[in-house]
Design a protein around this motif. Structure first.
Motif, PDB file in Angstrom:
ATOM      1  N   PRO A 483     -19.606  26.777  42.462  1.00  0.00           N
ATOM      2  CA  PRO A 483     -19.121  26.883  41.078  1.00  0.00           C
ATOM      3  C   PRO A 483     -18.041  27.938  40.879  1.00  0.00           C
ATOM      4  O   PRO A 483     -17.179  27.776  40.026  1.00  0.00           O
ATOM      5  CB  PRO A 483     -20.394  27.228  40.284  1.00  0.00           C
ATOM      6  CG  PRO A 483     -21.337  27.822  41.285  1.00  0.00           C
ATOM      7  CD  PRO A 483     -21.045  27.128  42.572  1.00  0.00           C
ATOM      8  N   GLU A 484     -18.069  29.048  41.651  1.00  0.00           N
ATOM      9  CA  GLU A 484     -17.074  30.093  41.434  1.00  0.00           C
ATOM     10  C   GLU A 484     -15.674  29.616  41.821  1.00  0.00           C
ATOM     11  O   GLU A 484     -14.699  29.860  41.099  1.00  0.00           O
ATOM     12  CB  GLU A 484     -17.449  31.347  42.226  1.00  0.00           C
ATOM     13  CG  GLU A 484     -18.661  32.073  41.656  1.00  0.00           C
ATOM     14  CD  GLU A 484     -19.007  33.319  42.443  1.00  0.00           C
ATOM     15  OE1 GLU A 484     -18.400  33.532  43.513  1.00  0.00           O
ATOM     16  OE2 GLU A 484     -19.867  34.079  41.982  1.00  0.00           O
ATOM     17  N   ALA A 485     -15.563  28.951  42.961  1.00  0.00           N
ATOM     18  CA  ALA A 485     -14.256  28.449  43.388  1.00  0.00           C
ATOM     19  C   ALA A 485     -13.731  27.408  42.407  1.00  0.00           C
ATOM     20  O   ALA A 485     -12.545  27.405  42.058  1.00  0.00           O
ATOM     21  CB  ALA A 485     -14.361  27.849  44.787  1.00  0.00           C
ATOM     22  N   ALA A 486     -14.620  26.520  41.938  1.00  0.00           N
ATOM     23  CA  ALA A 486     -14.198  25.501  40.968  1.00  0.00           C
ATOM     24  C   ALA A 486     -13.748  26.151  39.667  1.00  0.00           C
ATOM     25  O   ALA A 486     -12.748  25.746  39.061  1.00  0.00           O
ATOM     26  CB  ALA A 486     -15.342  24.526  40.713  1.00  0.00           C
ATOM     27  N   ALA A 487     -14.484  27.172  39.235  1.00  0.00           N
ATOM     28  CA  ALA A 487     -14.136  27.859  37.990  1.00  0.00           C
ATOM     29  C   ALA A 487     -12.795  28.574  38.134  1.00  0.00           C
ATOM     30  O   ALA A 487     -11.970  28.567  37.206  1.00  0.00           O
ATOM     31  CB  ALA A 487     -15.237  28.854  37.621  1.00  0.00           C
TER      32      ALA A 487
END
Length: 590
Positions: A483-487
Motif C-alpha cells: 500500500p505505501e508504494a501504491a499511495a
C-alpha cells in the motif's frame, strides 16, 4: 459538482482548530491541540489537531481527516453541505460546475422542503382524529411521546385529502414531492391513503419523504415516497437524524429492516437504531454509518428473506470497511421482529444478542463454506472462486489479508499463493468494485520487496508536508508491492496533475475516500509532533528518492550478474561493466 481547486482554496483559508473547537473544546498541547475523542469514549485525550498540517487524528480509534472530513464525521453532513458551511464562515461563494439539469433539480429541492413539512404537520394533526390508527399504535406498545418524537401521523382515507394544504391540488409541486399520483385532474389522488405515516428526515432534520404503513391487510404493506429531487432511498436511512447522538454514545449503530422496528426499539430505550428504506443496504448507507461509528450491527430476521438481506448488506459494506471499523451480523429467532424480542426478553437480552453478533469475516467465511463445502478439491476451488470477488472488494487492507489467510487455510493453499491467484485473476480483467465513491487499489503481483518501506514513507511524509516538491523534481514511483508504494505513486501523480496551490489538507481531502487514505493518515499521525519545514521536507524527499534509485540500480546489477555472460546483449554488457566500475570506484573511497 464542486471544483477541486475551490476545495483546495477553501481548506487553505479555514483553520481546522477553529472549526473543531466550536463543537469539541480543544486545549493546547505543544505545537498541537488535544481533546477527548468525539468519536469514541475515552478518559485520556488521544484526539490531536495540527494547526500546521490542518489535520486531525485520534490515536485511540484512528479517526482522521480535514475540516471538511470533521463536519462530515461529527455533524453528519454530506460533502457539499460541509463545503457550503465552511465557505459561508470564510466569506466565500461555492462555485458549481453545473451538469445538465442540475440547477433545476437543486431549485426544485429547495421548493419541495416547505411542502413536505406542511404535509408532515397535516398528517400529525390527522392522527389525533383517527381512533383506528391510534389503537394500532397502542397495540404495538407505542406511547404518545414516542409517536411525537418520530413525528408519526396518519394519512386519511380520502382521495384528495392533501387539497387542504395547497391552494391548487393540480400543483406540479405535489407530483414533484411524491405526494400525489395519477394523471389528469379526474384521476389525480393522494399517494398515501389510510396509512400510518412515518416522516423521513435528512441529516439536517428536514422532512424529505414518507413511509406509510397500511391499516389492516391491504397491499403493499409499506409504501415509500418515490425518488425525488430531495429523496434518494439508496442514500438515506430512517431514524438516523434522531439516532446520531445515541450511535456516538453507544459506540455502534444497529441496522434493522423497518420503520416500526426503529420506533419500537426506541420505545424500549434502544435509540442507536436505523432502517433502510425498502431497499437493500447500499455502499452509501454503509459509508454514512461508518462516518459516525466504528461498529455497525446488521440485525435481521432469521428466515430466508432476512439472511438474503444480510448477505446483500455484507456485499455492499465491504468497500466501506477500513481497518478499525467493524461490521457484525445478528439474526433474530424466526418469526420475531426486534420489538417482539425486546418485549419478550428485555433490553439487556437484546444488547447481549448484539454483543454476540457474528463478525463480518466469520459470517462471510462460514456462509461460503456452507455453500461450497471444502471437503473435496472441487469444493475448495469453488470456495476460492466464490470468495474472490468479495475479498477484492474489501476496503481494509489488513482485514483483506487476514481473510485471505483464513480462506487459504480452508482451501489448503498458503496465503501468498492464494493472494497470487487473486492478483492474477484481477489482472485478467475481473471487476474490482461497485462503489465509485471508494476506489479499490489494484493489488500488485507478489514479489520480494527490494526497498525498505521507510524510504517510501519518508517520501510520502515530505510530499504531504510540501506537495509542490513533486512539481519541481522528477520523482519516480516506487515499483514495489504494498500500500505505501501504491499511495506514493498516486500522490506524485496527483501533485503533478493539480493546478493552483497545493496544501496538506487539500491533498488529504482529495484522497479521503480512497484506499490510500489510511496510509496518508498513518504517516501524518506519526509526524504530528515533528515541526518539519518545507526545505527540510524537500531534503528528505530527495534523499529518499536518491537512495531508492541506488537500490534499483543495485538490483539491476544483481539481476545481470545472475545471468550467463554469453546471454547478455551488448547493451546489457555495457550497463553491467559501467555499474561494476562505479561500484569499484565507490569502494576505493574516491
Amino acid at each position: 459538482m464542486i471544483p477541486n481547486d475551490f476545495v483546495q482554496t477553501l481548506l487553505a483559508r479555514v483553520d481546522i482548530v477553529d472549526v473543531i473547537d466550536r463543537m469539541v473544546p480543544l486545549r493546547k498541547a505543544g505545537a498541537n491541540y488535544q481533546a477527548c475523542c468525539p468519536f469514541h469514549s475515552e478518559k485520556t485525550p488521544s484526539f490531536t489537531v495540527s494547526p500546521t498540517k490542518q489535520f486531525y487524528h485520534c490515536f485511540g480509534c484512528g479517526a482522521h481527516g480535514t475540516a471538511i472530513g470533521f463536519l462530515m464525521e461529527y455533524a453528519g453532513k454530506s460533502f457539499p453541505e460541509s463545503v457550503e458551511t465552511l465557505a459561508r464562515d470564510a466569506g466565500l461563494v461555492v462555485p458549481h460546475i453545473e451538469r445538465p439539469g442540475e440547477r433545476e433539480r437543486r431549485d426544485q429541492a429547495t421548493d419541495l422542503a416547505p411542502l413536505l413539512l406542511a404535509a408532515a404537520k397535516y398528517y400529525r394533526a390527522q392522527l389525533k382524529e383517527a381512533p383506528a390508527a391510534i389503537e394500532y399504535l397502542k397495540r404495538r406498545g407505542l406511547t404518545g411521546a414516542i409517536a411525537a418524537r418520530f413525528g408519526i401521523g396518519y394519512a386519511p382515507d380520502g382521495w384528495q385529502a392533501l387539497a387542504a394544504i395547497v391552494e391548487r391540488y393540480d400543483s406540479p409541486a405535489l407530483d414533484a414531492a411524491g405526494l400525489v399520483t395519477g394523471g389528469d385532474e379526474g384521476r389525480r389522488h393522494d399517494r398515501f391513503r389510510d396509512r400510518i405515516m412515518f416522516p423521513i428526515h435528512d441529516a439536517r432534520g428536514r422532512v424529505i419523504a414518507f413511509g406509510g404503513r397500511v391499516l389492516g391487510d391491504g397491499e403493499p404493506k409499506y409504501l415509500n415516497s418515490p425518488e425525488t429531487a430531495l429523496f434518494s432511498k439508496g442514500h438515506e436511512l430512517y431514524g438516523l437524524f434522531l439516532a446520531r447522538d445515541a450511535i456516538r454514545s453507544s459506540g455502534r449503530a444497529v441496522v434493522v429492516e423497518g420503520y416500526m422496528d426503529v420506533v419500537g426499539l426506541a420505545q424500549h430505550g434502544i435509540e442507536n437504531v436505523v432502517a433502510t428504506l425498502g431497499t437493500a443496504t447500499t455502499p452509501a448507507h454503509a459509508q454514512k454509518l461508518f462516518r459516525l461509528t466504528d461498529a455497525v450491527v446488521f440485525c435481521f430476521d432469521g428466515d430466508a428473506a432476512g439472511r438474503k438481506a444480510a448477505w446483500r448488506a455484507l456485499e455492499n459494506a465491504l468497500p466501506a470497511l477500513a481497518d478499525g471499523k467493524e461490521a457484525r451480523f445478528a439474526f433474530l429467532p424466526e418469526g420475531e421482529d426486534p420489538d417482539d424480542f425486546v418485549r419478550a426478553r428485555g433490553k439487556a437480552a437484546f444488547d447481549a444478542m448484539l454483543d454476540e453478533a457474528l463478525p463480518l469475516s466469520e459470517y462471510l467465511v462460514a456462509t461460503l463454506a456452507s455453500r461450497h463445502p471444502p471437503a473435496t478439491a472441487e469444493g475448495r476451488a469453488a470456495l476460492v472462486a466464490a470468495a474472490r470477488p468479495l475479498v477484492t472488494e474489501v476496503g481494509a487492507p489488513i482485514l483483506a489479508a487476514l481473510l485471505r489467510r483464513r480462506l487459504g487455510e480452508l482451501a489448503g493453499l498458503p496465503a501468498d499463493q492464494l493472494g497470487e491467484l487473486l492478483a492474477r485473476d484481477d489482472e485478467r480483467g475481473m471487476p474490482r468494485g461497485r462503489s465509485a465513491a471508494r476506489p479499490v487499489a489494484r493489488p500488485a503481483a507478489p514479489a520480494t520487496p527490494r526497498r525498505a518501506p521507510s524510504l517510501a514513507r519518508a517520501m510520502i511524509e515530505g510530499l504531504l508536508i510540501a506537495p509542490d516538491i513533486a512539481r519541481r523534481h522528477d520523482l519516480a514511483p516506487v515499483p514495489d508491492p504494498g500500500p505505501e508504494a501504491a499511495a506514493l505513486g498516486a500522490l506524485i501523480d496527483h501533485c503533478r496533475a493539480s493546478e493552483g496551490d497545493l496544501t496538506t489538507a487539500g491533498v488529504i481531502q482529495h484522497f479521503a475516500e480512497t484506499t490510500h487514505a489510511n496510509v496518508f493518515a498513518a504517516v501524518l499521525a506519526a509526524a504530528l509532533d515533528q515541526q518539519i519545514s518545507g526545505p527540510q521536507a524537500e531534503t528528505q524527499v530527495l534523499a529518499a528518492a536518491e537512495r531508492l534509485r541506488e537500490r534499483e540500480h543495485q538490483h539491476g546489477l544483481k539481476t545481470l550478474l545472475a545471468r550467463p555472460l554469453d546471454r547478455l546483449s551488448a547493451e546489457e554488457r555495457r550497463s553491467l561493466a559501467a555499474g561494476l566500475a562505479a561500484r569499484t570506484k565507490g569502494r576505493s573511497g574516491d
